[in-house]
Design an enzyme around this catalytic site. Sequence first.
Site, mmCIF file in Angstrom:
data_model
loop_
_atom_site.group_PDB
_atom_site.id
_atom_site.type_symbol
_atom_site.label_atom_id
_atom_site.label_comp_id
_atom_site.label_asym_id
_atom_site.label_seq_id
_atom_site.Cartn_x
_atom_site.Cartn_y
_atom_site.Cartn_z
ATOM 1 N N CYS A 162 0.911 -1.177 -0.038
ATOM 2 C CA CYS A 162 0.055 -0.153 -0.144
ATOM 3 C C CYS A 162 0.815 1.205 0.006
ATOM 4 C CB CYS A 162 -0.938 -0.224 1.171
ATOM 5 S SG CYS A 162 -1.750 1.666 1.751
ATOM 6 N N CYS A 193 0.100 3.928 2.780
ATOM 7 C CA CYS A 193 0.685 3.462 3.907
ATOM 8 C C CYS A 193 2.076 3.782 4.125
ATOM 9 C CB CYS A 193 0.400 1.985 4.075
ATOM 10 S SG CYS A 193 -1.455 1.565 3.890
#
Length: 146
Positions: free
Chosen positions: A68, A71
């Site tokens: 991600c 993230c």
Amino acid sequence: MTETIIVPCAHCATLNRIPSAKRQAQPQCGSCKQAVFTNQPFALDTATFKQQSKGDIPLLVDVWASWCGPCRQFAPTFSQAAEQLSSQCRFGKLDSEAHPALSGELGIRSIPSLLLFRNGQEIARQSGALSLTQLLSWLKQHGVHN
Ligand SMILES: [Zn+2]
């Protein structure tokens, strides 16, 4: 009368009872002898999560995954907040890919997600990354500040 607080050790998750006034004096864990507080995020897993979410010092959980991008971009911000709030809040990272059952149990629909716990109860949740300023102000709204 000395006011005491309960804090899980960042390293071994043992619950420590600490005089509130001493929490900034780098108290040592009664079990593993390492520092109860760390000013860096620590990894959470299924075995220690429940225990780590307990206690009087809130636990902020960053739910993330290595694939991600947002993230990964948010990770340094999360670390900076951990440095600034070292004995006021505890910062844990939950890898949703490594712990899918726990992520499911927590009802995670998107990442990054931020979950704030105190005394084993979720008290706030935020989906999506924040800037450091936004993160600190969001925490302040929920009673976490220096
Ligand atoms: Zn310990």
